[in-house]
Design a protein around this motif. Sequence first.
Motif, PDB file in Angstrom:
ATOM      1  N   LEU A   1      39.559  42.010  35.295  1.00 51.29           N
ATOM      2  CA  LEU A   1      40.954  42.245  35.651  1.00 51.29           C
ATOM      3  C   LEU A   1      41.775  42.676  34.441  1.00 51.29           C
ATOM      4  CD1 LEU A   1      41.587  39.286  38.117  1.00 51.29           C
ATOM      5  CD2 LEU A   1      41.560  41.715  38.668  1.00 51.29           C
ATOM      6  N   ALA A   2      41.477  42.116  33.281  1.00 55.16           N
ATOM      7  CA  ALA A   2      42.188  42.531  32.066  1.00 55.16           C
ATOM      8  C   ALA A   2      41.857  43.982  31.721  1.00 55.16           C
ATOM      9  CB  ALA A   2      41.821  41.606  30.905  1.00 55.16           C
ATOM     10  N   ALA A   3      40.597  44.379  31.892  1.00 54.49           N
ATOM     11  CA  ALA A   3      40.218  45.776  31.641  1.00 54.49           C
ATOM     12  C   ALA A   3      40.907  46.702  32.635  1.00 54.49           C
ATOM     13  CB  ALA A   3      38.703  45.926  31.721  1.00 54.49           C
ATOM     14  N   TRP A   4      40.987  46.292  33.893  1.00 52.91           N
ATOM     15  CA  TRP A   4      41.687  47.086  34.907  1.00 52.91           C
ATOM     16  C   TRP A   4      43.162  47.243  34.525  1.00 52.91           C
ATOM     17  CZ3 TRP A   4      42.619  45.106  40.574  1.00 52.91           C
ATOM     18  CH2 TRP A   4      43.279  46.085  41.308  1.00 52.91           C
ATOM     19  N   PHE A   5      43.789  46.157  34.060  1.00 59.03           N
ATOM     20  CA  PHE A   5      45.180  46.206  33.650  1.00 59.03           C
ATOM     21  C   PHE A   5      45.377  47.179  32.489  1.00 59.03           C
ATOM     22  CE2 PHE A   5      48.795  44.652  31.171  1.00 59.03           C
ATOM     23  CZ  PHE A   5      49.764  44.629  32.149  1.00 59.03           C
ATOM     24  N   ALA A   6      44.464  47.139  31.511  1.00 53.49           N
ATOM     25  CA  ALA A   6      44.578  48.041  30.357  1.00 53.49           C
ATOM     26  C   ALA A   6      44.411  49.496  30.792  1.00 53.49           C
ATOM     27  CB  ALA A   6      43.544  47.672  29.303  1.00 53.49           C
TER      28      ALA A   6
ATOM     29  N   TYR B   1      35.254  33.703  34.327  1.00 47.18           N
ATOM     30  CA  TYR B   1      35.635  34.375  33.086  1.00 47.18           C
ATOM     31  C   TYR B   1      35.336  35.874  33.172  1.00 47.18           C
ATOM     32  CZ  TYR B   1      36.540  30.021  30.620  1.00 47.18           C
ATOM     33  OH  TYR B   1      37.068  28.827  30.215  1.00 47.18           O
ATOM     34  N   ARG B   2      34.216  36.232  33.792  1.00 45.63           N
ATOM     35  CA  ARG B   2      33.879  37.649  33.950  1.00 45.63           C
ATOM     36  C   ARG B   2      34.908  38.359  34.815  1.00 45.63           C
ATOM     37  NH1 ARG B   2      28.372  35.629  35.099  1.00 45.63           N
ATOM     38  NH2 ARG B   2      27.402  35.406  33.053  1.00 45.63           N
ATOM     39  N   LEU B   3      35.364  37.704  35.869  1.00 51.34           N
ATOM     40  CA  LEU B   3      36.412  38.287  36.715  1.00 51.34           C
ATOM     41  C   LEU B   3      37.707  38.471  35.931  1.00 51.34           C
ATOM     42  CD1 LEU B   3      35.988  36.521  40.169  1.00 51.34           C
ATOM     43  CD2 LEU B   3      35.825  38.950  39.689  1.00 51.34           C
TER      44      LEU B   3
ATOM     45  N   ILE C   1      45.423  43.449  24.534  1.00 52.26           N
ATOM     46  CA  ILE C   1      44.592  43.061  25.679  1.00 52.26           C
ATOM     47  C   ILE C   1      43.161  42.809  25.218  1.00 52.26           C
ATOM     48  CG2 ILE C   1      43.641  43.864  27.875  1.00 52.26           C
ATOM     49  CD1 ILE C   1      46.344  45.248  28.354  1.00 52.26           C
ATOM     50  N   PHE C   2      42.656  43.630  24.287  1.00 52.43           N
ATOM     51  CA  PHE C   2      41.320  43.419  23.739  1.00 52.43           C
ATOM     52  C   PHE C   2      41.226  42.062  23.038  1.00 52.43           C
ATOM     53  CE2 PHE C   2      38.452  43.764  20.078  1.00 52.43           C
ATOM     54  CZ  PHE C   2      37.249  43.936  20.753  1.00 52.43           C
ATOM     55  N   VAL C   3      42.259  41.677  22.302  1.00 54.63           N
ATOM     56  CA  VAL C   3      42.258  40.373  21.625  1.00 54.63           C
ATOM     57  C   VAL C   3      42.250  39.242  22.650  1.00 54.63           C
ATOM     58  CG1 VAL C   3      43.657  38.841  20.175  1.00 54.63           C
ATOM     59  CG2 VAL C   3      43.296  41.210  19.503  1.00 54.63           C
ATOM     60  N   VAL C   4      43.012  39.392  23.726  1.00 56.96           N
ATOM     61  CA  VAL C   4      43.031  38.366  24.776  1.00 56.96           C
ATOM     62  C   VAL C   4      41.654  38.239  25.416  1.00 56.96           C
ATOM     63  CG1 VAL C   4      43.966  37.813  27.057  1.00 56.96           C
ATOM     64  CG2 VAL C   4      45.490  38.524  25.228  1.00 56.96           C
ATOM     65  N   VAL C   5      41.010  39.358  25.692  1.00 54.01           N
ATOM     66  CA  VAL C   5      39.661  39.327  26.276  1.00 54.01           C
ATOM     67  C   VAL C   5      38.684  38.674  25.308  1.00 54.01           C
ATOM     68  CG1 VAL C   5      37.731  40.794  26.979  1.00 54.01           C
ATOM     69  CG2 VAL C   5      40.013  41.238  27.863  1.00 54.01           C
TER      70      VAL C   5
ATOM     71  N   PRO D   1      47.701  35.798  39.021  1.00 54.92           N
ATOM     72  CA  PRO D   1      48.698  36.499  38.203  1.00 54.92           C
ATOM     73  C   PRO D   1      48.166  37.787  37.579  1.00 54.92           C
ATOM     74  CG  PRO D   1      48.698  34.168  37.682  1.00 54.92           C
ATOM     75  CD  PRO D   1      47.533  34.410  38.579  1.00 54.92           C
ATOM     76  N   LEU D   2      46.959  37.751  37.041  1.00 51.74           N
ATOM     77  CA  LEU D   2      46.409  38.946  36.414  1.00 51.74           C
ATOM     78  C   LEU D   2      46.043  40.002  37.454  1.00 51.74           C
ATOM     79  CD1 LEU D   2      45.752  40.225  33.755  1.00 51.74           C
ATOM     80  CD2 LEU D   2      43.534  39.115  33.797  1.00 51.74           C
ATOM     81  N   ALA D   3      45.546  39.577  38.607  1.00 52.59           N
ATOM     82  CA  ALA D   3      45.218  40.535  39.663  1.00 52.59           C
ATOM     83  C   ALA D   3      46.483  41.208  40.195  1.00 52.59           C
ATOM     84  CB  ALA D   3      44.479  39.829  40.802  1.00 52.59           C
TER      85      ALA D   3
END
Length: 123
Positions: A16-21, A10-12, A44-48, A100-102
């Motif tokens: 990755l979501a923060a990197w995408f944003a 989950y941390r990864l 993206i914040f809501v997804v995280v 997919p996110l990476a």
Amino acid sequence: MTVRVPQWLYRLLIGLAAWFALAAWLFSASGPTDYLLSIVSGFIFVVVLLQLILSRVRGRDTTAGTADASPRFTERGEWDLDTRQGHIRFNEAAVQILLPLAAAALGMTAIGIALHIAEHISA
């Protein structure tokens, strides 16, 4: 065998979501772009936030034991992840979860860098 995804996965995902944003902000410019990027960053914040909530939620387990509570990272090659469709090796499941996110974060970064290079070459 485990039925839960470990916390480090989950941390990864959150990283990755923060990197995408952050990579999406490579496309910022004057005008409505910043406004739209802030909306995308909000999504993206809501997804995280949902990922954090889901990582904390656990179903009732009548056979509660400490073996499934925190599996050791070094033994991950021996794990099987129990899904509704059957069993899958944990390493394979982790790749299917993270890939997919990476790929999206890496692609967004590459396209943003290429955009900045093209802007400086044409100027």
